[in-house]
Motif scaffolding. Sequence first.
Motif, PDB file in Angstrom:
ATOM      1  N   GLN A 169      80.634 -35.949   6.292  1.00  4.86           N
ATOM      2  CA  GLN A 169      81.150 -37.147   6.368  1.00  4.86           C
ATOM      3  C   GLN A 169      80.936 -38.215   7.234  1.00  4.86           C
ATOM      4  N   GLY A 170      80.911 -39.333   6.694  1.00  2.00           N
ATOM      5  CA  GLY A 170      80.798 -40.433   7.819  1.00  2.00           C
ATOM      6  C   GLY A 170      81.810 -41.340   8.007  1.00  2.00           C
ATOM      7  N   ARG A 171      81.748 -42.690   8.288  1.00  2.00           N
ATOM      8  CA  ARG A 171      82.615 -43.825   8.641  1.00  2.00           C
ATOM      9  C   ARG A 171      83.509 -43.853   7.300  1.00  2.00           C
ATOM     10  N   GLY A 172      84.928 -43.124   7.494  1.00  2.00           N
ATOM     11  CA  GLY A 172      86.013 -43.525   6.540  1.00  2.00           C
ATOM     12  C   GLY A 172      85.696 -42.713   5.221  1.00  2.00           C
ATOM     13  N   GLY A 173      84.391 -41.948   4.917  1.00  2.00           N
ATOM     14  CA  GLY A 173      84.252 -41.845   3.439  1.00  2.00           C
ATOM     15  C   GLY A 173      83.902 -40.432   3.552  1.00  2.00           C
ATOM     16  N   ASP A 176      86.742 -49.672   3.807  1.00  2.00           N
ATOM     17  CA  ASP A 176      86.829 -50.852   3.265  1.00  2.00           C
ATOM     18  C   ASP A 176      87.776 -51.201   2.085  1.00  2.00           C
ATOM     19  N   TYR A 177      88.009 -50.109   1.399  1.00  2.00           N
ATOM     20  CA  TYR A 177      88.899 -50.266   0.138  1.00  2.00           C
ATOM     21  C   TYR A 177      90.281 -50.169   0.708  1.00  2.00           C
ATOM     22  N   CYS A 178      90.255 -49.700   1.873  1.00  2.00           N
ATOM     23  CA  CYS A 178      91.755 -49.898   2.535  1.00  2.00           C
ATOM     24  C   CYS A 178      92.118 -51.149   2.863  1.00  2.00           C
ATOM     25  N   GLN A 179      90.867 -52.031   2.962  1.00  2.00           N
ATOM     26  CA  GLN A 179      91.283 -53.618   3.565  1.00  2.00           C
ATOM     27  C   GLN A 179      91.544 -54.246   2.027  1.00  2.00           C
ATOM     28  N   GLU A 187      92.871 -41.312   4.824  1.00  2.00           N
ATOM     29  CA  GLU A 187      92.930 -40.050   4.418  1.00  2.00           C
ATOM     30  C   GLU A 187      93.051 -39.737   2.820  1.00  2.00           C
ATOM     31  N   ASP A 188      94.011 -40.662   2.313  1.00  2.00           N
ATOM     32  CA  ASP A 188      94.169 -40.463   0.999  1.00  2.00           C
ATOM     33  C   ASP A 188      93.041 -40.683   0.210  1.00  2.00           C
ATOM     34  N   MET A 189      92.340 -41.681   0.584  1.00  2.00           N
ATOM     35  CA  MET A 189      91.001 -42.006  -0.228  1.00  2.00           C
ATOM     36  C   MET A 189      90.027 -40.977  -0.066  1.00  2.00           C
TER      37      MET A 189
END
Length: 368
Positions: free
Chosen positions: A13-17, A265-268, A276-278
């Motif tokens: 896993q990487g940055r936020g994904g 980015d989707y959280c933006q 965490e939800d994503m």
Amino acid sequence: METAPCPAPGAGQGRGGALPKLGGRKGPAETNYESETCEAAAGDAVAVGGAPAPAAVETSELDLGAGEGHHLQHISDREMPEDLALESNPSDHPRASTIFLSKSQTDVREKRKSNHLNHVSPGQLTKKYSSCSTIFLDDSTVSQPNLRTTIKCVTLAIYYHIKNRDANRSLDIFDERSHPLTREKVPEEYFKHDPEHKFIYRFVRTLFSAAQLTAECAIVTLVYLERLLTYAEIDICPTNWKRIVLGAILLASKVWDDQAVWNVDYCQILKDITVEDMNEMERHFLELLQFNINVPASVYAKYYFDLRSLADDNNVNFLFAPLSKERAQNLEAISRLCEDKDLCKAAIRRSLSADNFIGIQRSNAILS
């Protein structure tokens, strides 16, 4: 002989994904030489350990046993028997009709019947037709679909999925009541009514515009959505349609685009959702797809042309314009470029060998 354990789906896993490297690979999957070597060794062990063979065993049976393990089946060939797969998996097989088109036909037939009984005139014809002197073309092709029209057709397909669903089967991870996309209190009445097409279109258009996604990504999104409904045996309904669509867009953007949009980015874009939800939704989505993210070229083309049929049935007009000399020259140049690329790929395939496999660099594409 013990088999080495497979890496966990969430590894790397990487940055936020959950799968940040997924979008960078549009090409064929890398060959698993280790698994092929193990299977080949296992096949040799069977052949050696079986000698001398009993006289009652036929030669054809020995040949069959010795040949097993020397080639790997594709994931789409291992899921289920062919006859069942054709009926239930249109996202895997080009000959199976798409679910959204069959669900829309009920409304189309009722509308035509109502217009006939009520003697409703079709009105002024807005679609332009070619003649001997003029050729009309729209700006949408299977390789370069029109973004606005494609999003409108994909959201119309989602609308028919919701309207003509079989039941209300769902999973908690996609339920908006358990995992809301906004902090604002959503009234319970909202989940009792099917969303209108314009609301679905507005939601998807906002995501595509903010993330700068392409029209091809919208088609792959619909493929993954129908694959999820088929594999997981659930329905898309008022309580889960936003999260299912969001998960399909998230995965499609990572698979299709070289510069994929990260989960953070989707959280933006959706201010109240957490990374965490994503991540959790993406992991569940992949598990329910059985990690089958392959989209064959024939399946992609089938969905594109079925979306065009859906547009015709629902009076969604493409932008037609007369074929000018300049545009004809551009189309000819594009066609010639595609032919040159096909010849180049064929030459590379002929020259490809196990010795120089690692050194060759080819352009990436998801379509196989």
